[in-house]
Design a protein around this motif. Structure first.
Motif, mmCIF file in Angstrom:
data_model
loop_
_atom_site.group_PDB
_atom_site.id
_atom_site.type_symbol
_atom_site.label_atom_id
_atom_site.label_comp_id
_atom_site.label_asym_id
_atom_site.label_seq_id
_atom_site.Cartn_x
_atom_site.Cartn_y
_atom_site.Cartn_z
ATOM 1 N N ASN A 1 0.885 -1.095 0.036
ATOM 2 C CA ASN A 1 -0.034 0.042 -0.047
ATOM 3 C C ASN A 1 0.811 1.397 -0.030
ATOM 4 O O ASN A 1 1.996 1.294 0.747
ATOM 5 C CB ASN A 1 -0.779 0.053 1.300
ATOM 6 C CG ASN A 1 -1.976 -0.925 1.246
ATOM 7 O OD1 ASN A 1 -2.996 -0.787 0.269
ATOM 8 N ND2 ASN A 1 -1.945 -2.115 2.026
ATOM 9 N N LYS B 1 0.824 5.804 -0.709
ATOM 10 C CA LYS B 1 0.047 6.800 -0.818
ATOM 11 C C LYS B 1 0.188 7.609 -2.111
ATOM 12 O O LYS B 1 1.531 7.834 -2.346
ATOM 13 C CB LYS B 1 0.307 8.079 0.193
ATOM 14 C CG LYS B 1 -0.243 7.502 1.604
ATOM 15 C CD LYS B 1 -1.948 7.145 1.749
ATOM 16 C CE LYS B 1 -2.202 6.927 2.867
ATOM 17 N NZ LYS B 1 -3.785 6.801 3.192
ATOM 18 N N ASN C 1 -4.876 5.989 -1.083
ATOM 19 C CA ASN C 1 -4.088 4.826 -0.957
ATOM 20 C C ASN C 1 -4.196 4.099 -2.264
ATOM 21 O O ASN C 1 -5.379 3.930 -2.805
ATOM 22 C CB ASN C 1 -4.523 3.907 0.257
ATOM 23 C CG ASN C 1 -3.961 2.611 0.304
ATOM 24 O OD1 ASN C 1 -2.706 2.641 0.894
ATOM 25 N ND2 ASN C 1 -4.680 1.452 -0.096
ATOM 26 N N HIS D 1 7.129 3.393 -0.870
ATOM 27 C CA HIS D 1 7.143 2.415 0.192
ATOM 28 C C HIS D 1 8.374 2.523 1.038
ATOM 29 O O HIS D 1 9.549 2.465 0.338
ATOM 30 C CB HIS D 1 6.768 1.100 -0.102
ATOM 31 C CG HIS D 1 6.254 0.443 0.823
ATOM 32 N ND1 HIS D 1 4.992 0.840 1.618
ATOM 33 C CD2 HIS D 1 6.720 -0.846 1.741
ATOM 34 C CE1 HIS D 1 4.749 -0.287 2.496
ATOM 35 N NE2 HIS D 1 6.041 -1.014 2.565
#
Length: 307
Positions: free
Chosen positions: A207, A209, A214, A263
């Motif tokens: 996940n 942003k 998201n 990430h």
């Protein structure tokens, strides 16, 4: 932190590649517990490995898988009837008057009908699809460990219940599918250097942003060979409770391309030549284990939006 992964779920591939044995008893207990109503989630591709059983033990596992499928079929068919009735009631109401309650009921019923039909289709098909090998925290997967000096494949839940924990502790601390490298000497100290495992992963999902929202990205290693992911595992026991086998994947700072995608963690793939040293750790020489994690395979991870 690798919240989801595409795994090699067929235990036979571990047996063929690594000369490992399968712990048939742990597999049998897992599937019989699921057939008896335990909240066990397994990827369909792991189930499919028993579709053509060759031994009495495998035939018993196949029977448990079939029993579970039959029970799930009845449950989904009952829910399908319930939701179709709910949908018809909502549509009748909407023919005469548009209400918020009827509109919402129609939406929920439509979504649940689609879910039930998709579930029934999965239960009835025999071919294995790509999505059948994807796991999430709480799902089971085959993990290779060493027992009595031999490589063994055992089914474990992807979210580790650490030594000394209870089921209630786990609810409050549910992130233990991620064994952070910088926590190996603290939170994971009772397992690091003692109980190491490996799971084969084709690619993983994260996940991230994007523009305040998201999104899920899929990260594919290049070249596209299965990664041997370093894991820590535990067999949790408690009087009056069934044993629980569970594991967490070790993660570390991400390579530049994963960080650039948004990430901050990445799973750690070890080199094939380090398998034995990893699976047979010396708790008095943790430096050697850290060295294996540092001397990792370093593929380039291409990413794209998950389907």
């Amino acid at each position: 932190m690798c919240y989801s992964a595409q795994i090699v779920a067929d235990y036979r591939k571990y047996v063929k590649r690594f000369g490992a044995d399968m712990n048939i008893h742990d597999f049998a207990r897992l599937y019989w517990d699921r057939a008896d109503g335990s909240a066990v989630k397994t990827p369909r591709s792991m189930d499919a490995a028993f579709a053509d059983p060759a031994t009495d033990d495998e035939r018993q596992i196949k029977a448990a898988i079939d029993d579970f499928a039959a029970k799930q079929t009845v449950k989904l068919e009952q829910d399908l009837f319930k939701q179709r009735t709910r949908l018809a009631d909502a549509e009748r109401t909407l023919l005469t008057k548009t209400t918020k309650a009827a509109t919402e009921s129609k939406r929920i019923a439509t979504d649940k009908i689609e879910t039930a039909l998709r579930g029934l289709d999965d239960l009835r098909r025999s071919e294995v699809k790509e999505r059948d090998s994807r796991i999430f925290p709480g799902w089971y997967a085959p993990v290779m460990i060493v027992q009595d000096g031999k490589r063994v494949i055992v089914p474990m839940r992807f979210r580790c219940r650490l030594p000394g924990w209870t089921a209630k502790t786990e609810i409050a601390k549910d992130g233990t599918y991620n064994a952070r490298r910088d926590s190996l000497s603290t939170a994971w100290r009772k397992l690091f250097g003692y109980q190491h495992g490996i799971i084969m992963v084709d690619w993983f999902y994260e996940n991230v942003k994007r523009d305040g929202q998201n999104v899920v990205l899929r990260f594919d290693p290049t070249p596209g060979e299965p990664l041997l992911i370093a894991c820590l595992w535990n067999r949790w026991t408690s009087p009056g409770e069934p044993d629980l086998l569970s594991f967490g994947a070790i993660t570390d700072e991400p390579p530049p391309e994963v960080a650039a995608a948004g990430h901050d963690r990445c799973i750690v793939p070890i080199k094939p030549e380090n398998i034995d040293a990893w699976l047979n750790p010396d708790p008095k020489n943790l430096a050697a284990q850290y060295a294996i994690l540092d001397d990792r395979v370093r593929p380039y991870y291409e990413h794209r939006l998950a389907a």
